[in-house]
Write a protein that holds these residues in place. Structure first.
Motif, PDB file in Angstrom:
ATOM      1  N   GLY A  20       0.789  -1.218   0.000  1.00 21.59           N
ATOM      2  CA  GLY A  20       0.000   0.000   0.000  1.00 21.59           C
ATOM      3  C   GLY A  20       0.822   1.269   0.000  1.00 21.59           C
ATOM      4  O   GLY A  20       0.269   2.365  -0.149  1.00 21.59           O
ATOM      5  N   SER A  21       2.140   1.159   0.174  1.00 19.87           N
ATOM      6  CA  SER A  21       2.999   2.344   0.151  1.00 19.87           C
ATOM      7  C   SER A  21       3.652   2.496  -1.215  1.00 19.87           C
ATOM      8  O   SER A  21       3.833   1.519  -1.948  1.00 19.87           O
ATOM      9  N   SER A  22       4.008   3.725  -1.558  1.00 17.81           N
ATOM     10  CA  SER A  22       4.639   4.039  -2.831  1.00 17.81           C
ATOM     11  C   SER A  22       5.961   4.748  -2.577  1.00 17.81           C
ATOM     12  O   SER A  22       6.021   5.679  -1.776  1.00 17.81           O
ATOM     13  N   VAL A  23       7.010   4.306  -3.294  1.00 15.39           N
ATOM     14  CA  VAL A  23       8.346   4.855  -3.102  1.00 15.39           C
ATOM     15  C   VAL A  23       8.955   5.157  -4.464  1.00 15.39           C
ATOM     16  O   VAL A  23       8.916   4.319  -5.373  1.00 15.39           O
ATOM     17  N   ALA A  97      -0.534  10.047  -3.239  1.00 14.39           N
ATOM     18  CA  ALA A  97       0.392  10.357  -2.154  1.00 14.39           C
ATOM     19  C   ALA A  97       1.652   9.534  -2.361  1.00 14.39           C
ATOM     20  O   ALA A  97       1.603   8.421  -2.893  1.00 14.39           O
ATOM     21  N   LEU A  98       2.774  10.077  -1.928  1.00 14.27           N
ATOM     22  CA  LEU A  98       4.060   9.391  -2.044  1.00 14.27           C
ATOM     23  C   LEU A  98       4.612   9.182  -0.641  1.00 14.27           C
ATOM     24  O   LEU A  98       4.807  10.138   0.109  1.00 14.27           O
ATOM     25  N   LEU A 139       7.891  17.326  -5.542  1.00 15.77           N
ATOM     26  CA  LEU A 139       7.218  16.177  -4.922  1.00 15.77           C
ATOM     27  C   LEU A 139       6.511  16.528  -3.606  1.00 15.77           C
ATOM     28  O   LEU A 139       5.732  15.711  -3.092  1.00 15.77           O
ATOM     29  N   MET A 140       6.761  17.702  -3.069  1.00 18.28           N
ATOM     30  CA  MET A 140       6.281  18.004  -1.726  1.00 18.28           C
ATOM     31  C   MET A 140       4.765  17.866  -1.566  1.00 18.28           C
ATOM     32  O   MET A 140       4.302  17.369  -0.518  1.00 18.28           O
ATOM     33  N   SER A 144       3.459  15.408   1.260  1.00 12.61           N
ATOM     34  CA  SER A 144       2.629  15.962   2.335  1.00 12.61           C
ATOM     35  C   SER A 144       1.273  15.278   2.423  1.00 12.61           C
ATOM     36  O   SER A 144       0.627  15.301   3.482  1.00 12.61           O
ATOM     37  N   ALA A 145       0.842  14.661   1.322  1.00 12.41           N
ATOM     38  CA  ALA A 145      -0.453  13.973   1.310  1.00 12.41           C
ATOM     39  C   ALA A 145      -0.383  12.603   1.968  1.00 12.41           C
ATOM     40  O   ALA A 145      -1.424  12.008   2.272  1.00 12.41           O
TER      41      ALA A 145
END
Length: 316
Positions: A20-23, A97-98, A139-140, A144-145
């Motif tokens: 579920g995370s994005s990098v 979101a990142l 990317l901020m 931030s999201a």
């Protein structure tokens, strides 16, 4: 305060799950960046490779999928020496979101002559530092999201013996390739720590950490053809060096831990635990020159002027 470690003990071979995370990993198609991407892919995270070369990115994706079945990995075109590509790269991420960005890509020149980016910046300083500085600004909004995003900047042990010349950041007066490279990486590390101070002052949930890989050699790195090939002869010749340094797969460990370890915190420096050159990752004391917040602030202001962006602006 002495460095602290998380509990239970961190195991580089048993990473926590991160579905579920994005990098985003800049320079994820080769070297240490490739192994950062491969190891993060094994956690279930969505990993995006930022790469200038679509063919090399595709080769890296194929290799990662062969070692991590079912890996969720893709690429975006990213040229840190070209400011026009940074906004396009951020927009092409196609995420709401990142959760992390790993600033790993870099240029290292061994010999003169001095070279410049299209904007007239010295190539290593312009790519390694200014490119990542400007990319962070783009990317901020995505960082931030996320609930608790991390910016992980990959410095270099080569920077430890360097000092910045704030009056000659572009090495126009005195260009020496190896020194200029070390200073470009030192500038990145100053940036990563200063970014965290500014994020804390703004009450942002985004954290910024700095890492370095220690000594990481191709000849001690496991093969990942066609991304990385290693002959038996090269491995044998490099065997004595393994007492002091390691392969690029191990050089990736501090960055991977900085992304994943819930005990890691913004403003920290992570590197290999044996003399800062090899071994499993640990938090280490911030180097003495990196503690100079006045230098960091002056570098920040100069970088804002040179890039026309401010990563401290959370709206991007």
């Amino acid at each position: 305060m002495p460095p602290t470690s998380s509990a239970p003990p961190w195991d580089v071979h048993r990473l926590p799950r991160a579905e579920g995370s994005s990098v985003l990993v800049t320079g994820g198609n080769a070297g240490i960046g490739y192994f950062i991407a491969e190891q993060l892919s094994a956690t279930g995270a969505t990993v995006v490779l930022g790469s200038r070369d679509p063919a090399r990115a595709e080769a890296a994706i194929t290799s990662i999928r062969s070692h991590v079945p079912g890996a969720d990995v893709r690429a975006v075109r990213l040229d840190l020496a070209d400011p026009a590509s940074l906004r396009a790269a951020a927009e092409s991420l196609e995420v709401h979101a990142l959760d992390a960005v790993v600033h790993n890509a870099g240029v290292a020149l061994d010999d003169p002559p001095r070279r410049e980016t299209g904007d007239g910046h010295e190539l290593m300083f312009g790519t390694n530092h200014l490119g990542h500085f400007a990319l962070t600004a783009r990317l901020m909004p995505l960082l931030s999201a996320a609930p608790a995003a991390r910016v992980v900047t990959v410095g270099s042990f080569a920077a430890k013996s360097e000092r910045l010349d704030l009056d000659d950041l572009q090495s126009r007066r005195d260009y020496r390739a190896k020194r200029t490279y070390g200073r470009s990486k030192l500038a990145q590390m100053y940036f990563g720590l200063e970014l965290d101070r500014r994020l804390r002052a703004l009450g942002s949930p985004v954290q910024s950490l700095v890492v370095h890989p220690g000594g990481a050699l191709d000849s001690l790195t496991p093969p990942r053809p066609p991304v990385h090939a290693r002959s038996a002869g090269a491995r044998l010749r490099a065997a004595p060096a393994a007492l002091l340094v390691q392969g690029k797969h191990a050089g990736a460990w501090p960055a991977v831990r900085a992304v994943l370890d819930p005990a890691a915190r913004g403003g920290q420096l992570w590197g290999p635990h044996l003399f800062g050159l090899r071994g499993t990752p640990r938090q280490e004391a911030v180097w003495s020159q990196l503690s100079d917040t006045a230098v960091a602030a002056r570098l920040w202001e100069a970088s804002c002027h040179l890039t026309d962006v401010d990563p401290g602006n959370l709206r991007g």
